[in-house]
Design a protein around this motif. Structure first.
Motif, PDB file in Angstrom:
ATOM      1  N   ALA A 162       0.903  -1.067  -0.546  1.00  0.00           N
ATOM      2  CA  ALA A 162      -0.039   0.004  -0.269  1.00  0.00           C
ATOM      3  C   ALA A 162       0.871   1.064  -0.013  1.00  0.00           C
ATOM      4  O   ALA A 162       0.433   2.310  -0.784  1.00  0.00           O
ATOM      5  CB  ALA A 162      -0.743  -0.081   1.048  1.00  0.00           C
ATOM      6  N   ALA A 163       1.737   1.475   0.648  1.00  0.00           N
ATOM      7  CA  ALA A 163       2.943   2.297   0.676  1.00  0.00           C
ATOM      8  C   ALA A 163       3.517   2.459  -0.520  1.00  0.00           C
ATOM      9  O   ALA A 163       4.377   3.648  -0.833  1.00  0.00           O
ATOM     10  CB  ALA A 163       3.960   2.411   2.577  1.00  0.00           C
ATOM     11  N   THR A 164       4.444   1.397  -1.614  1.00  0.00           N
ATOM     12  CA  THR A 164       5.064   1.449  -2.151  1.00  0.00           C
ATOM     13  C   THR A 164       4.340   1.902  -3.800  1.00  0.00           C
ATOM     14  O   THR A 164       5.134   1.933  -4.530  1.00  0.00           O
ATOM     15  CB  THR A 164       5.970   0.516  -1.946  1.00  0.00           C
ATOM     16  OG1 THR A 164       6.045   0.027  -0.577  1.00  0.00           O
ATOM     17  CG2 THR A 164       6.722   0.326  -2.479  1.00  0.00           C
ATOM     18  N   ALA A 165       3.830   0.858  -3.908  1.00  0.00           N
ATOM     19  CA  ALA A 165       3.155   0.244  -4.866  1.00  0.00           C
ATOM     20  C   ALA A 165       3.236   1.295  -6.136  1.00  0.00           C
ATOM     21  O   ALA A 165       3.254   1.858  -7.707  1.00  0.00           O
ATOM     22  CB  ALA A 165       2.212  -0.516  -5.181  1.00  0.00           C
ATOM     23  N   PRO A 166       1.809   2.551  -5.518  1.00  0.00           N
ATOM     24  CA  PRO A 166       1.426   3.477  -6.527  1.00  0.00           C
ATOM     25  C   PRO A 166       2.457   4.509  -6.868  1.00  0.00           C
ATOM     26  O   PRO A 166       2.852   5.113  -7.949  1.00  0.00           O
ATOM     27  CB  PRO A 166       0.571   4.512  -5.281  1.00  0.00           C
ATOM     28  CG  PRO A 166       0.018   3.401  -4.769  1.00  0.00           C
ATOM     29  CD  PRO A 166       0.947   2.704  -4.009  1.00  0.00           C
ATOM     30  N   ALA A 167       3.507   5.052  -5.955  1.00  0.00           N
ATOM     31  CA  ALA A 167       4.429   5.516  -6.431  1.00  0.00           C
ATOM     32  C   ALA A 167       5.987   5.011  -7.083  1.00  0.00           C
ATOM     33  O   ALA A 167       6.449   5.818  -7.474  1.00  0.00           O
ATOM     34  CB  ALA A 167       5.252   6.672  -4.576  1.00  0.00           C
ATOM     35  N   VAL A 168       5.188   3.897  -7.028  1.00  0.00           N
ATOM     36  CA  VAL A 168       6.664   2.941  -7.832  1.00  0.00           C
ATOM     37  C   VAL A 168       6.235   2.921  -9.407  1.00  0.00           C
ATOM     38  O   VAL A 168       6.733   3.615 -10.290  1.00  0.00           O
ATOM     39  CB  VAL A 168       6.871   1.228  -7.321  1.00  0.00           C
ATOM     40  CG1 VAL A 168       7.757   0.874  -8.231  1.00  0.00           C
ATOM     41  CG2 VAL A 168       7.482   1.358  -5.963  1.00  0.00           C
ATOM     42  N   VAL A 169       4.741   2.544  -9.648  1.00  0.00           N
ATOM     43  CA  VAL A 169       3.852   2.808 -10.755  1.00  0.00           C
ATOM     44  C   VAL A 169       4.417   4.438 -10.982  1.00  0.00           C
ATOM     45  O   VAL A 169       4.666   4.668 -12.383  1.00  0.00           O
ATOM     46  CB  VAL A 169       2.859   2.536 -10.725  1.00  0.00           C
ATOM     47  CG1 VAL A 169       2.165   2.332 -11.682  1.00  0.00           C
ATOM     48  CG2 VAL A 169       2.411   0.898 -10.136  1.00  0.00           C
ATOM     49  N   GLU A 170       4.581   5.187 -10.511  1.00  0.00           N
ATOM     50  CA  GLU A 170       4.717   7.076 -11.033  1.00  0.00           C
ATOM     51  C   GLU A 170       5.955   7.300 -11.109  1.00  0.00           C
ATOM     52  O   GLU A 170       5.891   7.578 -13.035  1.00  0.00           O
ATOM     53  CB  GLU A 170       3.699   7.822  -9.804  1.00  0.00           C
ATOM     54  CG  GLU A 170       2.064   8.097  -9.816  1.00  0.00           C
ATOM     55  CD  GLU A 170       1.576   7.306 -10.955  1.00  0.00           C
ATOM     56  OE1 GLU A 170       1.750   8.388 -11.802  1.00  0.00           O
ATOM     57  OE2 GLU A 170       0.677   6.844 -11.353  1.00  0.00           O
ATOM     58  N   GLU A 171       6.932   6.198 -10.285  1.00  0.00           N
ATOM     59  CA  GLU A 171       8.192   6.790 -11.098  1.00  0.00           C
ATOM     60  C   GLU A 171       9.257   5.979 -11.955  1.00  0.00           C
ATOM     61  O   GLU A 171       9.127   6.324 -12.834  1.00  0.00           O
ATOM     62  CB  GLU A 171       9.226   6.615  -9.898  1.00  0.00           C
ATOM     63  CG  GLU A 171      11.065   6.464 -10.254  1.00  0.00           C
ATOM     64  CD  GLU A 171      11.109   7.780 -10.168  1.00  0.00           C
ATOM     65  OE1 GLU A 171       9.835   8.492 -11.163  1.00  0.00           O
ATOM     66  OE2 GLU A 171      12.025   8.192 -10.446  1.00  0.00           O
ATOM     67  N   LEU A 172       8.093   4.619 -12.158  1.00  0.00           N
ATOM     68  CA  LEU A 172       8.392   3.957 -13.576  1.00  0.00           C
ATOM     69  C   LEU A 172       7.462   4.782 -14.789  1.00  0.00           C
ATOM     70  O   LEU A 172       7.892   4.357 -16.280  1.00  0.00           O
ATOM     71  CB  LEU A 172       7.130   2.974 -13.788  1.00  0.00           C
ATOM     72  CG  LEU A 172       8.792   1.644 -12.291  1.00  0.00           C
ATOM     73  CD1 LEU A 172       7.932   0.277 -12.033  1.00  0.00           C
ATOM     74  CD2 LEU A 172       9.932   1.631 -12.621  1.00  0.00           C
ATOM     75  N   LEU A 173       6.613   5.139 -14.314  1.00  0.00           N
ATOM     76  CA  LEU A 173       5.790   6.017 -15.774  1.00  0.00           C
ATOM     77  C   LEU A 173       6.342   7.413 -16.231  1.00  0.00           C
ATOM     78  O   LEU A 173       6.801   7.133 -17.830  1.00  0.00           O
ATOM     79  CB  LEU A 173       4.460   6.644 -15.209  1.00  0.00           C
ATOM     80  CG  LEU A 173       2.982   5.076 -15.657  1.00  0.00           C
ATOM     81  CD1 LEU A 173       1.992   6.126 -14.097  1.00  0.00           C
ATOM     82  CD2 LEU A 173       2.653   5.247 -17.008  1.00  0.00           C
ATOM     83  N   ARG A 174       6.931   7.435 -15.383  1.00  0.00           N
ATOM     84  CA  ARG A 174       7.477   8.892 -15.592  1.00  0.00           C
ATOM     85  C   ARG A 174       9.213   8.713 -16.275  1.00  0.00           C
ATOM     86  O   ARG A 174       9.773   9.233 -17.022  1.00  0.00           O
ATOM     87  CB  ARG A 174       8.256  10.000 -14.351  1.00  0.00           C
ATOM     88  CG  ARG A 174       9.160  10.855 -14.626  1.00  0.00           C
ATOM     89  CD  ARG A 174       9.164  11.854 -13.066  1.00  0.00           C
ATOM     90  NE  ARG A 174      10.854  10.824 -12.975  1.00  0.00           N
ATOM     91  CZ  ARG A 174      12.488  10.737 -12.971  1.00  0.00           C
ATOM     92  NH1 ARG A 174      12.574  11.226 -14.465  1.00  0.00           N
ATOM     93  NH2 ARG A 174      13.297   9.460 -13.203  1.00  0.00           N
ATOM     94  N   LEU A 175      10.147   7.041 -15.734  1.00  0.00           N
ATOM     95  CA  LEU A 175      11.466   7.356 -16.428  1.00  0.00           C
ATOM     96  C   LEU A 175      11.475   6.645 -17.648  1.00  0.00           C
ATOM     97  O   LEU A 175      11.749   6.502 -18.161  1.00  0.00           O
ATOM     98  CB  LEU A 175      11.996   6.320 -14.846  1.00  0.00           C
ATOM     99  CG  LEU A 175      13.491   6.178 -15.706  1.00  0.00           C
ATOM    100  CD1 LEU A 175      14.330   7.246 -15.402  1.00  0.00           C
ATOM    101  CD2 LEU A 175      13.753   5.310 -14.462  1.00  0.00           C
ATOM    102  N   GLN A 176       9.986   5.612 -17.733  1.00  0.00           N
ATOM    103  CA  GLN A 176      10.140   4.754 -18.714  1.00  0.00           C
ATOM    104  C   GLN A 176       8.817   4.644 -19.423  1.00  0.00           C
ATOM    105  O   GLN A 176       7.866   3.795 -19.801  1.00  0.00           O
ATOM    106  CB  GLN A 176      10.188   3.505 -18.435  1.00  0.00           C
ATOM    107  CG  GLN A 176      11.253   2.841 -17.614  1.00  0.00           C
ATOM    108  CD  GLN A 176      12.662   2.928 -18.147  1.00  0.00           C
ATOM    109  OE1 GLN A 176      12.803   2.884 -19.841  1.00  0.00           O
ATOM    110  NE2 GLN A 176      14.072   1.898 -17.745  1.00  0.00           N
ATOM    111  N   PRO A 177       8.248   5.676 -19.855  1.00  0.00           N
ATOM    112  CA  PRO A 177       7.353   6.307 -20.994  1.00  0.00           C
ATOM    113  C   PRO A 177       6.854   5.094 -21.684  1.00  0.00           C
ATOM    114  O   PRO A 177       8.126   4.704 -22.569  1.00  0.00           O
ATOM    115  CB  PRO A 177       6.880   7.600 -20.891  1.00  0.00           C
ATOM    116  CG  PRO A 177       8.714   7.905 -21.426  1.00  0.00           C
ATOM    117  CD  PRO A 177       8.875   7.211 -20.392  1.00  0.00           C
TER     118      PRO A 177
END
Ligand code: HEM
Length: 307
Positions: A162-177
């Motif tokens: 819960a604490a990790t997944a949303p932020a990880v997905v946003e950062e992956l979207l940013r870095l690797q669109p």
């Protein structure tokens, strides 16, 4: 439903004893999800034939850059027509016997008291299928590849989703669109940051470049799941055409990463670096064969707080 599908896919890989992050997870998940949403029976052979010929050419890089379509247009048009016929038949079936799916809802929908035309329904289904498929494949595949290099993040996804997944997905979207480029046609003469753009010009907009703008993001080339501004990325576009499926794409990726972290023990890439698909608009590895210490069974509990 998405959780079940992910567990089914990991079960298949576990039974075989090997795992390819693209062929076994990233690639089959989004198309199955969008088919279920639309109401397509994913077991139909006919469906798979038309789907495979269609999806290959859904995003046309030539069109984006040159304003003219890529070679093979006639073939793609034919596949498109087959797909439309398929959706027309599905519409007939749902008209007779509605179900709880998107096709039945589109048939029941009204705009200003009038139902949608058959063409509107069919092209909407085609758009949802195309837009919802390859992009999400890219997000999951690029994400798995990055996460394999960050075992600490995988452990955090496993232990505190819960604490990790949303932020990880946003950062992956940013870095690797997954979708690197969109294009626009100027409908009138205009000026963009001092550059004159005559009417009719095709503009190529590099979403991937904007996401790594050092003026917008500190150390933009670094994967940093703790950055607090990652969600300012442009990976879902911006404005009137902002991605309709952003919540679905995010959800599929969160669930896939969390479940991968929970069930796949000690994953390591066999071929590093992997080969990328030869495509300038859609970016993602062709395959991600992995060695693993184990793939745990589906009885492995989804931790509390899992998406
Ligand atoms: C993580 C995966 C996804 C990414 C990175 C992504 C990216 C994008 C981007 C960049 C656009 C804007 C295109 C433009 O401005 O020209 C867009 C539009 C769109 N996306 Fe997505 N998308 C994803 C998943 C999905 C899914 C799952 C669906 C459908 C269920 C979907 C449906 C659409 C539709 C219908 C549009 C057109 C919206 C409009 O023109 O009003 N996308 N997407």
């Amino acid at each position: 439903m998405i959780r079940e599908l992910i567990d089914d896919l990991l079960d298949e890989a576990a039974a075989r004893g090997d795992l390819d992050g693209v062929a076994d997870l990233a690639s089959p998940l989004p198309v199955t999800v969008i088919c279920r949403v639309l109401g397509v029976d994913t077991g139909e052979r006919d469906w798979y034939r038309t789907r495979s010929s269609m999806l290959g050419g859904a995003v046309d890089p030539y069109l984006a850059f040159l304003g003219v379509p890529a070679p093979g247009l006639a073939e793609r048009r034919r596949a498109e027509r087959e797909l439309d016929d398929f959706f027309r038949r599905l519409a007939d079936e749902r008209r007779r016997a509605p179900r709880d799916d998107m096709m039945s809802r589109l048939l029941a929908a009204e705009i200003d008291g009038a139902p949608l035309t058959e063409e509107e329904i069919v092209t909407t289904c085609r758009l949802l299928l195309n837009a919802g498929h390859e992009t999400t494949v890219g997000l999951i595949a690029n994400g798995l590849l990055t996460l394999l290099d960050h075992p600490g993040t995988l452990a955090a996804l496993r232990d505190d989703p819960a604490a990790t997944a949303p932020a990880v997905v946003e950062e992956l979207l940013r870095l690797q669109p997954p979708l690197q480029i969109v294009h626009r046609h100027a409908r009138e003469d205009m000026e963009v940051r001092g550059i004159r753009v005559p009417r009719g010009t095709t503009m190529v907009l590099l979403l991937a470049g904007a996401n790594r703008d050092p003026g917008a993001f500190g150390c933009p080339h670094r994967f940093d799941a703790a950055r607090d501004d990652a969600s300012r990325h442009l990976s879902f576009g911006l404005g009137a055409h902002y991605c309709l499926g952003a919540p679905l794409g995010r959800l599929e990726a969160e669930l896939a990463f969390v479940r991968f972290a929970q069930r796949v023990v000690g994953p390591r890439l066999v071929d590093a670096p992997p080969r990328y698909r030869p495509h300038i608009v859609l970016r993602g590895p062709e395959s991600l064969p992995m060695r693993t210490e184990a793939i745990l069974g589906r009885a492995t509990p989804w931790r509390s707080g899992s998406p």
